[in-house]
Design an enzyme around this catalytic site. Structure first.
Site, short mmCIF file in Angstrom:
data_model
loop_
_atom_site.label_atom_id
_atom_site.label_comp_id
_atom_site.label_asym_id
_atom_site.label_seq_id
_atom_site.Cartn_x
_atom_site.Cartn_y
_atom_site.Cartn_z
N LYS A 7 11.51 4.32 10.90
CA LYS A 7 10.16 4.37 11.47
C LYS A 7 10.23 3.91 12.93
O LYS A 7 10.82 2.88 13.22
CB LYS A 7 9.27 3.44 10.65
CG LYS A 7 7.79 3.57 10.88
CD LYS A 7 7.07 2.69 9.87
CE LYS A 7 5.57 2.79 10.01
NZ LYS A 7 4.88 1.99 8.97
N GLU A 64 -3.10 0.67 -6.27
CA GLU A 64 -4.41 0.04 -6.39
C GLU A 64 -4.80 -0.23 -7.83
O GLU A 64 -5.40 -1.28 -8.14
CB GLU A 64 -5.48 0.91 -5.72
CG GLU A 64 -5.39 0.97 -4.21
CD GLU A 64 -4.41 2.00 -3.69
OE1 GLU A 64 -4.23 2.12 -2.47
OE2 GLU A 64 -3.80 2.71 -4.53
N ARG A 113 -9.76 4.69 -6.10
CA ARG A 113 -8.65 5.03 -6.97
C ARG A 113 -8.56 4.11 -8.18
O ARG A 113 -7.87 4.42 -9.14
CB ARG A 113 -7.34 4.96 -6.18
CG ARG A 113 -7.41 5.61 -4.82
CD ARG A 113 -6.08 5.61 -4.12
NE ARG A 113 -5.25 6.69 -4.62
CZ ARG A 113 -4.01 6.94 -4.20
NH1 ARG A 113 -3.47 6.17 -3.29
NH2 ARG A 113 -3.32 7.93 -4.71
#
Length: 637
Positions: A283, A367, A395
Site C-alpha cells: 500500500k 461487523e 450489515r
C-alpha cells in the site's frame, strides 16, 4: 515530478512537495504514454519497458491529483502494476473484472478512458469508487467490503449456464477477506471444480490498519514461501487453506512485477476451475510519504488546503470529540470496552487503544461478528462501545436486533458518518440508520447537535445496561455550540417565542439544529412564530413532545435521514397515539441513493435548506388556514 523511490519501490528520501507546492502549479492531467491510452486494448502493443514507464506516469498523476482533490491514495498506488496486468490478460468489458470495495479502481479508471481526475469525488466529476454510470468496464459499485466473491460466483454461474465464454475475475484485498461473506462465497466457489473463476488476492497486509487475526498469519506464512522458479509448475499441491477449500493456488507473486503478475494471470485464465492468484503488494508503493505513514499508508487523504488558508485554527471534527471523550470515560470506568471492524483510526478509537490497549478489539471487516461479540462482552458484565460508520451497521442489523436487543444487552453503538456524507458516494451515506433501528424494541437513539451534546449524550448512553443505545453524528467539522434556553421533559429548547402559543413547533434532529434555527428566523421575518426543540434522544419520542405539539398550529421535523420511517414518522405516530390532532410536515431525505457531491449540495437538492423549508411551512400554514375557514363556513351553513 520525480517520485522518491528506487526501482524496488523503497523509500529513498522524503518528498515534501505535495505539502508545499501551490496547487495551481500542478496539473493533474495525463501526459506521455498515458495520454494515448484510450482503452485497455491500447496496452496490448506496449513493451515491458513501456509498461513500467506507464506505471510511473500513473503514479505521478495519482499523487498530483489525489493530493489536490482528496481521495484514496495509498490503496491505488499499491495496485498500479496489478491493474495493468489485469487489463492486458483479460478482455474487459467482455470479461468481468470485479473490484471488491472499489476504492482501489483509480488506475482501472485511467485505463478505461477516464483520465480527468481534476474533479475526483466532486459533483459532476468522477466517483471515488467504481460507477456503472461512468463506464461499461465498472461491473459493481457497492463499496461495502467482502462482497465481490459472491458477485463473481453469481456471474460465473450465469456465464456457465449461457455458455458464452465470458471469464470472471474478482480482485479482493486481504483486509476484505476477513469478512464472513467472503468465506461464504469461497465455500461455494471451491465446491464447483468445473466453474472457472479467477480470484486475485491483493495482499498488502492491511485494510486501514494491519490486517488482524489468524487469516493474516496464514497469509503471512504463504507469503514467505518461495515462488516457483523457471520451468517449475506454478500451482502448488497441498499445504494451504485455499487448496483445502478446492481452489488452485498460484503464488506468491510480486504484485509490482508486471511481467510476473501477467504470467500468473494468464496461467490462471487457462484453468477450467476456481483459482486464486496471490499477489503481494505494498500500500502506497512508489510514494515515499505514503510508505512512511505507519498509521494507514495514506489510505485516504484530504483535499489540499486552499492557498490563502493558513495553518492552525482548524475546528474539531465530530470524530475527534468522540475520541477524546472516550478516553476520559475509559479513565473513569474500567468496564468500558472499545470495538471496531477494521477502522480503529477512522472512527476515533486509536487514542483509546493507546491509552487502554487491553480494552480494544478490532475484529477486521466483520461487523456481524463484532456486534454479537459485543453482546457477549455485555452479558459478562462489561459495557462495549461499538464504533462503526453508520452505513456499515446496516450489515449487522440482525445481530443488533436478535443478539443485542432481544437479550437486553447494554451495548453502545457510536455511528460516525451518519446522515449525508457527501463526496464518499451512494453506499457510504448514513441515511438509513434511524429508519432501520427505531423498529428495534427498547433501543434508544441520540442525535447530538454539537460537541457538548455529543459528550453528554455519550455519557448518558454508556450508563444504560439493559438495552442498546446509539449515538450518531455526521462526517466533518463540528459547528459552533448551540446552548439550550431551557428544557421541556428531556428536550432542549433552542428557541421559544415570547407569546404563550407559537405557530410552529420545529423538531430539530441532531446536526440539523442550526438549519432549524435559521428556519425560525425566516418565519419570524414573515410574522410566524416558532418554537425550536432538540429532542436529544430521538428514539423513543420524548413523552413531553405530544403535549407541547398540542399548543401549536403545525409540527415540523427536520432530519438528515430518510423520511421513510425516520424520526418524523416516529413523531407522527406519537402524536396520533396521544390523540394530538395537529398538522405535521416532515423534512428529510427522499428514498434515493445520493450521488457524490458536497454535503451541502446533497441537502440542498433534497430541499433541506432554511429558505426551502420556511417556504414550505408557510404554504402548509396557508393551506391549513384556508381549510379551517372553509370548514367554519360550512359549519355555519
Amino acid at each position: 515530478m520525480t517520485l522518491s523511490t528506487d526501482r524496488s519501490g523503497e523509500a529513498t528520501r522524503p518528498d515534501t512537495r505535495r505539502d508545499t507546492a501551490p496547487p495551481g502549479e500542478r496539473s493533474p492531467f495525463p501526459s506521455g504514454l498515458l495520454r494515448d491510452i484510450a482503452g485497455p486494448k491500447a496496452l496490448a502493443g506496449l513493451t515491458l519497458g513501456e509498461l513500467e514507464r506507464l506505471a510511473t506516469e500513473i503514479r505521478e498523476l495519482l499523487v498530483q491529483s489525489v493530493t489536490l482533490t482528496g481521495g484514496h491514495l495509498g490503496p491505488n498506488l499499491g495496485v498500479v502494476e496489478l491493474t495493468l496486468a489485469l487489463h492486458r490478460v483479460f478482455d474487459s468489458p467482455h470479461d468481468r473484472i470485479l473490484f471488491d470495495t472499489g476504492h482501489q479502481v483509480y488506475t482501472h479508471k485511467l485505463l478505461t478512458g477516464r483520465q480527468d481526475f481534476s474533479r475526483l469525488r466532486a459533483e459532476d466529476g468522477l466517483s471515488g469508487y467504481a460507477s456503472r454510470s461512468e463506464s461499461e468496464h465498472d461491473v459493481i459499485e457497492n463499496s461495502h467490503a467482502s462482497t465481490a466473491l459472491s458477485w463473481a460466483d453469481g456471474l460465473a454461474k450465469a456465464h456457465q449456464v449461457s455458455n458464452d465464454g465470458r471469464r470472471v475475475v474478482a480482485v479482493i484485498g486481504d483486509g476484505a477477506l476477513t469478512g464472513g461473506m467472503a468465506w461464504e462465497a469461497l465455500n461455494n466457489i471451491g465446491g464447483a471444480a468445473d466453474r472457472p473463476i479467477v480470484i486475485v488476492l491483493n495482499d498488502n497486509g492491511r485494510s486501514y490498519d494491519p490486517t488482524v487475526g489468524a487469516l493474516a498469519e496464514h497469509l503471512a506464512g504463504l507469503a514467505r514461501m518461495d515462488a516457483p522458479g523457471p520451468g517449475e509448475p506454478s500451482t502448488r499441491a497441498g499445504g494451504n487453506l485455499f487448496e483445502h477449500l478446492g481452489l488452485r493456488y498460484i503464488g506468491p507473486v510480486d504484485g509490482h512485477d508486471i511481467a510476473a503478475v501477467e504470467h500468473a494471470l494468464r496461467q490462471a485464465g487457462e484453468l477450467r476451475g476456481p483459482v486464486i492468484v496471490h499477489c503481494l503488494t505494498r500500500k502506497g508503493h512508489g510514494y515515499a510519504p505514503a510508505l512512511a505513514d505507519e498509521a494507514d499508508r495514506m489510505h485516504a487523504v484530504s483535499a489540499a488546503r486552499p492557498p490563502r488558508q493558513g495553518p492552525g485554527g482548524r475546528a474539531d471534527t465530530w470524530t475527534s470529540v468522540f475520541s477524546r471523550e472516550m478516553v476520559r470515560i475509559g479513565d473513569e470506568r474500567s468496564d468500558v470496552i472499545g470495538l471496531t471492524a477494521a477502522m480503529l483510526g477512522p472512527v476515533g478509537l486509536r487514542a483509546f487503544a493507546e491509552a487502554f490497549p487491553d480494552r480494544v478489539f478490532d475484529a477486521g471487516i466483520a461487523e456481524q461478528h463484532t456486534v454479537t461479540s459485543a453482546a457477549g462482552l455485555s452479558m459478562a458484565g462489561l459495557h462495549p462501545v461499538v464504533a462503526v460508520y453508520a452505513t456499515f451497521l446496516n450489515r449487522a442489523f440482525d445481530q443488533f436486533l436478535m443478539d443485542v436487543a432481544l437479550h437486553r444487552c447494554g451495548v453502545t453503538f457510536v455511528l460516525d458518518r451518519a446522515g449525508v456524507t457527501g463526496d464518499d458516494g451512494p453506499s457510504h451515506n448514513g441515511v438509513w440508520d434511524m429508519s432501520l433501528l427505531q423498529v428495534v424494541p427498547g433501543v434508544r437513539i441520540a442525535a447530538p447537535r454539537d460537541a457538548d451534546r455529543l459528550r453528554e449524550e455519550l455519557r448518558e448512553a454508556v450508563v444504560v445496561r439493559d438495552a442498546p443505545t446509539v449515538v450518531r453524528f455526521p462526517k466533518g467539522h463540528v459547528g459552533e455550540p448551540i446552548p439550550p434556553l431551557g428544557r421541556i421533559g428531556g428536550m432542549d429548547v433552542l428557541r421559544q417565542p415570547m407569546e404563550a402559543a407559537a405557530d410552529v413547533l420545529v423538531v430539530a434532529v441532531g446536526a440539523m439544529a442550526a438549519t432549524c434555527l435559521d428556519v425560525a428566523d425566516l418565519l419570524l421575518s414573515r410574522g410566524i412564530s416558532a418554537t425550536v426543540v432538540d429532542p436529544r434522544w430521538v428514539v423513543p419520542v420524548d413523552a413531553a413532545l405530544p403535549e407541547l405539539a398540542r399548543s401549536h398550529r403545525l409540527v415540523v421535523t427536520v432530519e438528515d435521514n430518510s423520511r421513510a420511517s425516520g424520526v418524523g414518522a416516529a413523531v407522527a405516530q406519537a402524536l396520533q397515539d396521544a390523540d394530538v390532532d395537529v398538522p405535521m410536515r416532515t423534512f428529510g431525505l427522499p428514498a434515493f441513493f445520493p450521488e457524490h457531491a458536497p454535503r451541502e449540495r446533497v441537502l440542498a437538492a433534497a430541499g433541506l435548506t432554511p429558505p426551502v423549508i420556511a417556504d414550505a411551512v408557510l404554504r402548509v400554514l396557508k393551506t391549513t388556514h384556508t381549510r379551517t375557514m372553509t370548514s367554519r363556513r360550512e359549519h355555519v351553513r
